[in-house]
Design a protein around this motif. Structure first.
Motif, PDB file in Angstrom:
ATOM      1  N   LYS A 125     -30.579  35.096  16.875  1.00 20.93           N
ATOM      2  CA  LYS A 125     -29.790  33.944  15.585  1.00 20.93           C
ATOM      3  C   LYS A 125     -30.113  34.298  14.732  1.00 20.93           C
ATOM      4  O   LYS A 125     -29.590  33.948  13.049  1.00 20.93           O
ATOM      5  CB  LYS A 125     -28.708  33.360  16.280  1.00 20.93           C
ATOM      6  N   ASP A 129     -28.328  39.265  11.584  1.00 17.41           N
ATOM      7  CA  ASP A 129     -26.947  38.390  10.972  1.00 17.41           C
ATOM      8  C   ASP A 129     -25.755  38.302  11.696  1.00 17.41           C
ATOM      9  O   ASP A 129     -25.884  38.713  13.036  1.00 17.41           O
ATOM     10  CB  ASP A 129     -26.163  40.079  10.072  1.00 17.41           C
ATOM     11  N   ALA A 130     -24.752  37.630  11.845  1.00 16.50           N
ATOM     12  CA  ALA A 130     -24.360  36.439  12.935  1.00 16.50           C
ATOM     13  C   ALA A 130     -22.940  37.898  13.721  1.00 16.50           C
ATOM     14  O   ALA A 130     -23.235  37.933  14.667  1.00 16.50           O
ATOM     15  CB  ALA A 130     -23.866  35.593  13.143  1.00 16.50           C
ATOM     16  N   SER A 131     -22.859  38.469  12.586  1.00 17.34           N
ATOM     17  CA  SER A 131     -21.785  39.418  12.620  1.00 17.34           C
ATOM     18  C   SER A 131     -22.332  40.611  13.030  1.00 17.34           C
ATOM     19  O   SER A 131     -22.119  41.576  14.079  1.00 17.34           O
ATOM     20  CB  SER A 131     -21.664  40.173  11.304  1.00 17.34           C
ATOM     21  N   ARG A 132     -23.920  40.926  13.842  1.00 18.83           N
ATOM     22  CA  ARG A 132     -24.059  42.235  15.013  1.00 18.83           C
ATOM     23  C   ARG A 132     -24.545  41.372  15.930  1.00 18.83           C
ATOM     24  O   ARG A 132     -26.050  42.271  16.738  1.00 18.83           O
ATOM     25  CB  ARG A 132     -25.841  42.180  13.677  1.00 18.83           C
ATOM     26  N   ASN A 134     -23.010  40.581  18.371  1.00 13.47           N
ATOM     27  CA  ASN A 134     -23.048  41.594  20.149  1.00 13.47           C
ATOM     28  C   ASN A 134     -22.975  42.975  19.739  1.00 13.47           C
ATOM     29  O   ASN A 134     -22.668  43.939  20.353  1.00 13.47           O
ATOM     30  CB  ASN A 134     -21.119  40.836  19.646  1.00 13.47           C
ATOM     31  N   ASP A 135     -23.957  43.337  18.980  1.00 14.90           N
ATOM     32  CA  ASP A 135     -24.347  44.610  18.582  1.00 14.90           C
ATOM     33  C   ASP A 135     -25.336  45.243  20.072  1.00 14.90           C
ATOM     34  O   ASP A 135     -26.470  44.672  19.124  1.00 14.90           O
ATOM     35  CB  ASP A 135     -24.221  45.321  17.376  1.00 14.90           C
ATOM     36  N   THR A 183     -28.924  37.031   4.618  1.00 13.82           N
ATOM     37  CA  THR A 183     -28.519  35.743   5.570  1.00 13.82           C
ATOM     38  C   THR A 183     -30.416  36.458   6.068  1.00 13.82           C
ATOM     39  O   THR A 183     -29.792  34.998   7.220  1.00 13.82           O
ATOM     40  CB  THR A 183     -27.570  35.679   6.302  1.00 13.82           C
ATOM     41  N   HIS A 209     -25.019  41.527   4.735  1.00 11.64           N
ATOM     42  CA  HIS A 209     -24.227  41.529   6.106  1.00 11.64           C
ATOM     43  C   HIS A 209     -25.804  41.773   6.262  1.00 11.64           C
ATOM     44  O   HIS A 209     -24.685  42.233   7.843  1.00 11.64           O
ATOM     45  CB  HIS A 209     -23.766  42.453   6.061  1.00 11.64           C
ATOM     46  N   GLU A 217     -31.336  46.596  10.390  1.00  7.88           N
ATOM     47  CA  GLU A 217     -29.485  46.007  10.471  1.00  7.88           C
ATOM     48  C   GLU A 217     -28.848  46.922   9.569  1.00  7.88           C
ATOM     49  O   GLU A 217     -28.020  47.464   9.511  1.00  7.88           O
ATOM     50  CB  GLU A 217     -29.872  44.888  10.067  1.00  7.88           C
TER      51      GLU A 217
END
Length: 237
Positions: A125, A129-132, A134-135, A183, A209, A217
């Motif tokens: 983390k 980026d937080a959006s990734r 779960n990738d 980020t 992002h 990323e």
């Protein structure tokens, strides 16, 4: 038609060519990418000289994170061999006492018995980026790469002393690119803006992002920026 330029891609701490997978394939039509091994030197200067010993007479150079410090050392040792320079998610400053202490604590922790987890799921983390988070493809590639290189490489690389690169970079008269993730918690955007101002470069390219691991990323955005940089006229910052 002139040959494509050699593009040297320097990985960061606990990174190998897997970091640059999408740049190696995505830029093959405009450059000849090469990723050196930065796992064996005992100093940043050793690593830089090792790259220079294997590189072509002139080349384009991109350094990511720790590799950015190696790129700065190459600029210090052999500025005339650089055709252009890109610095991604890195810094030009020596460690602050706080950061040096934190790095030392990580080195000491890595020396303790037990499994070495590299950049584990628990600390990703702070790297992406937080959006990734779960990738699973992205996180799996990062974790596997750092575990592949292992404890001894981490201890060696994390112990390397960083030098201030401002003077060497200000003296360069080649196309420069500074790039970072929006980020990035390891080397934040503010530091890249200060870097650009200090060395007289254009403002950084900020990848939305994305965190610290921009080549993995956001490969398309990174490739687009590197492609434009590779196509800029030589001899102009």
């Amino acid at each position: 038609m002139p040959p494509l330029p050699q593009l040297i891609l320097l990985p960061g701490l606990l990174n190998d060519a897997g970091l640059w997978r999408d740049q190696i394939s995505g830029l093959a039509d405009v450059a000849r990418p090469w990723v050196p091994d930065l796992t064996r030197g005992e100093s940043i200067k050793d690593l830089a000289q090792g790259v220079l010993d294997q590189a072509e007479p002139t080349f384009a150079l991109a350094g990511f994170s720790m590799g950015g410090y190696v790129a700065q050392e190459i600029a210090r040792i052999a500025p005339g061999r650089l055709e252009r320079l890109a610095l991604l998610d890195t810094s030009i400053r020596v460690d602050t006492p706080e950061r040096a202490s934190r790095r030392q604590a990580l080195t000491e922790a890595a020396r303790r018995p037990g499994d070495f987890l590299g950049i584990s799921q628990a600390i990703l983390k702070s790297y992406i980026d937080a959006s990734r988070l779960n990738d699973q493809d992205l996180t799996g590639r990062i974790v596997a790469m750092t575990q592949r290189l292992g404890r001894e490489v981490f201890i060696r690389q994390n112990s390397l002393e960083r030098q201030d690169g401002e003077a060497a970079l200000k003296a360069l008269k080649v196309p420069l690119l500074i790039l970072c993730g929006e980020t990035d918690q390891i080397t934040p955007v503010a530091g890249h803006r200060a870097m650009a101002e200090a060395i007289g470069g254009a403002p950084p390219v900020v990848i939305h992002h994305a965190g610290h691991m921009t080549p993995m990323e956001a490969p398309k955005a990174v490739n687009d920026a590197l492609r434009l940089w590779l196509q800029r006229p030589a001899g102009q910052r």
